[in-house]
Write a protein that holds these residues in place. Structure first.
Motif, PDB file in Angstrom:
ATOM      1  N   LEU A 120     -78.498  47.661 -50.221  1.00 13.91           N
ATOM      2  CA  LEU A 120     -79.460  46.624 -49.854  1.00 13.91           C
ATOM      3  C   LEU A 120     -79.603  45.591 -50.967  1.00 13.91           C
ATOM      4  O   LEU A 120     -79.586  44.380 -50.724  1.00 13.91           O
ATOM      5  CB  LEU A 120     -80.819  47.239 -49.524  1.00 13.91           C
ATOM      6  N   SER A 121     -79.697  46.052 -52.195  1.00  6.75           N
ATOM      7  CA  SER A 121     -79.843  45.142 -53.330  1.00  6.75           C
ATOM      8  C   SER A 121     -78.641  44.213 -53.440  1.00  6.75           C
ATOM      9  O   SER A 121     -78.783  43.003 -53.581  1.00  6.75           O
ATOM     10  CB  SER A 121     -80.018  45.957 -54.609  1.00  6.75           C
ATOM     11  N   TRP A 122     -77.461  44.789 -53.398  1.00  9.19           N
ATOM     12  CA  TRP A 122     -76.250  43.965 -53.537  1.00  9.19           C
ATOM     13  C   TRP A 122     -76.018  43.099 -52.317  1.00  9.19           C
ATOM     14  O   TRP A 122     -75.491  41.993 -52.424  1.00  9.19           O
ATOM     15  CB  TRP A 122     -75.044  44.833 -53.839  1.00  9.19           C
ATOM     16  N   GLY A 123     -76.423  43.565 -51.128  1.00  8.03           N
ATOM     17  CA  GLY A 123     -76.292  42.743 -49.928  1.00  8.03           C
ATOM     18  C   GLY A 123     -77.153  41.496 -50.010  1.00  8.03           C
ATOM     19  O   GLY A 123     -76.718  40.396 -49.678  1.00  8.03           O
ATOM     20  N   VAL A 124     -78.389  41.678 -50.488  1.00  4.74           N
ATOM     21  CA  VAL A 124     -79.286  40.530 -50.645  1.00  4.74           C
ATOM     22  C   VAL A 124     -78.739  39.578 -51.700  1.00  4.74           C
ATOM     23  O   VAL A 124     -78.758  38.353 -51.531  1.00  4.74           O
ATOM     24  CB  VAL A 124     -80.719  40.998 -50.980  1.00  4.74           C
TER      25      VAL A 124
END
Length: 162
Positions: A120-124
């Motif tokens: 989620l962090s890297w996707g954002v």
């Protein structure tokens, strides 16, 4: 890419991150029944969500050296697909609960939590430079996936409190 394509991609990132996590959390009551452990649901939720904070703190220290070494863009395009595949590999054995102990299930929950938080962090981070509306679209995707998983388990598989 058009704005619509970017928006849809951001939603798909959220769906890809949340789907394994949503199915796992929605099936916690199933594992609780199999192992006849009243507190298993609570331990599964803690095992999924508490280690994620550690993953984010680790990311603060690891990201910059990796980005400098390979490049930020390259690392994002490696991390997101790699974590999506890793999430699938981690969650897949949970489809066969009779062959696992409670400890194995909780260990897989920890790994799922760490990978989904990093995903989620890297996707954002991947979509944020392309537009301010895209990080919320990732979150919209997580909501769509969570609702889809719950509806699938409750009405498609007919598993629930009845």
């Amino acid at each position: 890419f058009s704005d619509v394509e970017k928006f849809l991609f951001a939603i798909l990132l959220g769906i890809a991150q949340q789907t394994p996590l949503a199915f796992l959390t929605a099936s916690a009551a199933y594992f609780q029944q199999i192992f006849t452990a009243n507190m298993l649901f609570l331990f599964m939720i803690m095992a999924i969500f508490l280690p994620g904070a550690g993953a984010l703190f680790l990311q603060l220290y690891v990201d910059k050296p990796l980005d400098r070494l390979v490049g930020k863009r390259v690392m994002l395009f490696i991390r997101v697909p790699l974590l999506a595949i890793l999430l699938g590999v981690i969650v897949f054995p949970l489809a066969f609960p009779s062959s696992h102990s409670r400890g194995t299930v909780l260990s897989l929950c920890v790994l799922t939590g760490i990978c989904s938080t990093a995903f989620l962090s890297w996707g954002v981070q991947a979509v944020a430079p392309a537009g301010a509306k895209l990080p919320p679209a990732v979150q919209l995707g997580t909501g769509i996936a969570a609702a889809g998983a719950l509806l699938t388990i409750r009405y498609g598989l007919r598993f629930g409190p009845d």
